[in-house]
Design a protein around this motif. Structure first.
Motif, short mmCIF file in Angstrom:
data_model
loop_
_atom_site.label_atom_id
_atom_site.label_comp_id
_atom_site.label_asym_id
_atom_site.label_seq_id
_atom_site.Cartn_x
_atom_site.Cartn_y
_atom_site.Cartn_z
N VAL A 50 71.93 -22.05 7.46
CA VAL A 50 70.92 -22.82 6.74
C VAL A 50 69.56 -22.52 7.33
CG1 VAL A 50 70.26 -25.11 5.91
CG2 VAL A 50 72.66 -24.62 6.42
N VAL A 51 68.63 -22.12 6.47
CA VAL A 51 67.28 -21.78 6.89
C VAL A 51 66.29 -22.60 6.06
CG1 VAL A 51 65.53 -19.96 7.03
CG2 VAL A 51 67.93 -19.44 7.57
N ALA A 52 65.45 -23.36 6.74
CA ALA A 52 64.37 -24.12 6.08
C ALA A 52 63.05 -23.44 6.39
CB ALA A 52 64.36 -25.57 6.55
N ALA A 53 62.29 -23.11 5.37
CA ALA A 53 61.05 -22.37 5.55
C ALA A 53 59.84 -23.24 5.28
CB ALA A 53 61.03 -21.17 4.60
N ASP A 54 58.76 -22.97 6.01
CA ASP A 54 57.44 -23.47 5.62
C ASP A 54 56.88 -22.52 4.56
OD1 ASP A 54 57.17 -25.72 7.26
OD2 ASP A 54 56.43 -24.54 8.95
N LEU A 55 56.58 -23.01 3.37
CA LEU A 55 55.95 -22.18 2.36
C LEU A 55 54.62 -21.64 2.89
CD1 LEU A 55 56.48 -24.28 -0.90
CD2 LEU A 55 58.01 -22.57 0.12
N ARG A 56 54.17 -20.52 2.32
CA ARG A 56 52.86 -20.01 2.72
C ARG A 56 51.80 -21.10 2.58
NH1 ARG A 56 50.15 -15.29 0.00
NH2 ARG A 56 52.18 -14.25 0.19
N GLY A 57 50.95 -21.21 3.58
CA GLY A 57 49.90 -22.23 3.55
C GLY A 57 50.28 -23.53 4.21
N TYR A 58 51.56 -23.70 4.54
CA TYR A 58 52.03 -24.96 5.11
C TYR A 58 52.50 -24.77 6.55
CZ TYR A 58 52.34 -27.49 0.61
OH TYR A 58 52.07 -28.13 -0.57
N GLY A 59 52.52 -25.88 7.30
CA GLY A 59 53.16 -25.91 8.61
C GLY A 59 52.70 -24.81 9.53
N ALA A 60 53.66 -24.05 10.06
CA ALA A 60 53.37 -22.98 10.99
C ALA A 60 53.36 -21.61 10.33
CB ALA A 60 54.38 -23.00 12.14
N SER A 61 53.44 -21.55 9.00
CA SER A 61 53.34 -20.28 8.29
C SER A 61 51.88 -19.86 8.14
CB SER A 61 53.99 -20.39 6.90
OG SER A 61 55.39 -20.48 7.00
N ASP A 62 51.69 -18.58 7.80
CA ASP A 62 50.33 -18.09 7.55
C ASP A 62 49.68 -18.85 6.42
OD1 ASP A 62 50.27 -16.21 9.55
OD2 ASP A 62 50.71 -14.49 8.26
N LYS A 63 48.34 -18.89 6.46
CA LYS A 63 47.57 -19.58 5.44
C LYS A 63 46.53 -18.62 4.86
CE LYS A 63 48.57 -23.57 8.20
NZ LYS A 63 49.52 -22.76 9.02
N PRO A 64 47.00 -17.63 4.10
CA PRO A 64 46.07 -16.63 3.55
C PRO A 64 45.14 -17.27 2.52
CG PRO A 64 48.25 -16.36 2.60
CD PRO A 64 48.39 -17.39 3.68
N PRO A 65 44.02 -16.61 2.22
CA PRO A 65 43.05 -17.19 1.28
C PRO A 65 43.52 -17.18 -0.16
CG PRO A 65 42.36 -15.00 1.97
CD PRO A 65 43.52 -15.36 2.84
N ARG A 66 44.53 -16.41 -0.48
CA ARG A 66 45.01 -16.33 -1.87
C ARG A 66 46.52 -16.13 -1.88
NH1 ARG A 66 41.98 -12.11 -0.60
NH2 ARG A 66 40.21 -13.10 -1.60
N GLY A 67 47.09 -16.10 -3.08
CA GLY A 67 48.53 -15.89 -3.21
C GLY A 67 49.31 -17.17 -3.47
N TYR A 68 48.67 -18.15 -4.11
CA TYR A 68 49.34 -19.43 -4.34
C TYR A 68 49.79 -19.59 -5.80
CZ TYR A 68 47.72 -20.16 0.34
OH TYR A 68 47.52 -20.00 1.68
#
Length: 305
Positions: free
Chosen positions: A67-85
């Motif tokens: 079981v793997v729970a991910a932080d979506l891009r932009g959330y938590g400890a994941s990268d927060k790029p300026p675009r790609g949402y």
């Protein structure tokens, strides 16, 4: 006196799991992993992070799954790029994550925006999705339809989408007063007794990590603006051409005031594979936390397909 800005360590909660960073689709995504066996990938929603799945991480792993729970891009400890949402990029992230985890396919379990990611990934990358579980999120085509067909129903329930379209002001409001607005949304959309004090505190802290408020709102901005733009038309056309072929379980709370049960019902018309719909009494929008034992049992039982 200004409040202290939370650090990434805020979301690195200890427990019977392991934290990892995975590179997928050109983005670094933070994941939390437990157990061994076939891959079950858990995708959270707004305004949360991977911790929303803490009960299912251990419960599903105990049943014999990785079981793997991910932080979506932009959330938590994941990268927060300026675009790609946009949802195309989001589904690319999910597909890339499955491959980066070394697996041929996965059961995707998505709540709220994670549910949008699940619907899209199952349609656009059918070979990568062994099964799909969606919580508190109608099929995107149902949302598009009901936003127009039921302005006093789903349109009114999703009025936050319109409020989030303004530049920068929603970000400031979301984090003001130690993110008090996050607590308001959790109570508004959740069922009776939700959230507990610790739950509210963790999500109010997590949204104040630099970049998270803006990134989380960018998903909503794309969702609304795509209704009137070519990329949204392309997305809708792709979903109409490609029904979900994977076995699908859809769970929804009868008391959900964010995504109405009447909107979620009917999503099965966009699934050509085996489809199960269950409406749960007494719970609202945040199913994995409001009814953790029930949700874990439903998912584990269904995984026997």
């Amino acid at each position: 006196m200004e409040a202290t800005v939370p650090e990434i360590s805020t979301v690195l909660v200890d427990g019977p799991w392991q934290h990892r960073d995975i590179s997928a689709n050109g983005t670094r995504l933070h994941v939390v992993e437990s157990g061994d066996g076939p891959l079950v990938l858990l995708l959270h929603g707004f305004p949360q992070f991977w911790w929303a799945w803490r009960h299912q991480l251990t419960g599903i792993a105990a049943a014999g799954y990785r079981v793997v729970a991910a932080d979506l891009r932009g959330y938590g400890a994941s990268d927060k790029p300026p675009r790609g949402y946009d949802v195309f990029t989001l589904s690319d992230d999910v597909a890339g994550l499955v491959r980066a985890l070394g697996e041929r396919d996965a059961v995707i379990v998505g709540h709220d925006w994670g549910g949008v990611a699940g619907w899209a990934t199952a349609a656009l990358f059918p070979r990568l999705v062994r099964g799909l579980v969606v919580l508190a999120m109608p099929h995107p085509l149902r949302i598009r339809h009901e936003m127009v067909a039921s302005p006093r129903g789903q349109g009114a329930s999703a009025r936050h989408l319109i409020a989030f379209q303004l530049p920068w002001r929603p970000e400031r409001q979301l984090v003001a007063d130690d993110a008090a607005d996050v607590g308001r949304l959790l109570r508004l959309w959740g069922g009776p007794g939700y959230p507990a004090a610790e739950v509210e505190h963790r999500y109010r802290e997590a949204i104040r990590i630099p970049g998270v408020a803006h990134s989380s709102l960018e998903y909503h901005r794309w969702a609304f603006r795509s209704l009137f733009r070519p990329d949204g038309a392309r997305f809708a056309a792709a979903l109409r051409r490609r029904p979900v072929t994977a076995p699908t379980l859809q769970l929804h709370g009868r008391l959900d005031r964010c995504m109405l049960a009447s909107t979620a019902q009917g999503s099965g018309r966009y699934v050509s594979g085996p489809y199960t719909w269950k409406l749960l009494d007494g719970v609202g929008h945040f199913l994995p936390e409001e009814a953790p034992d029930i949700i874990t049992k439903e998912i584990v039982s269904w995984l026997a397909f």
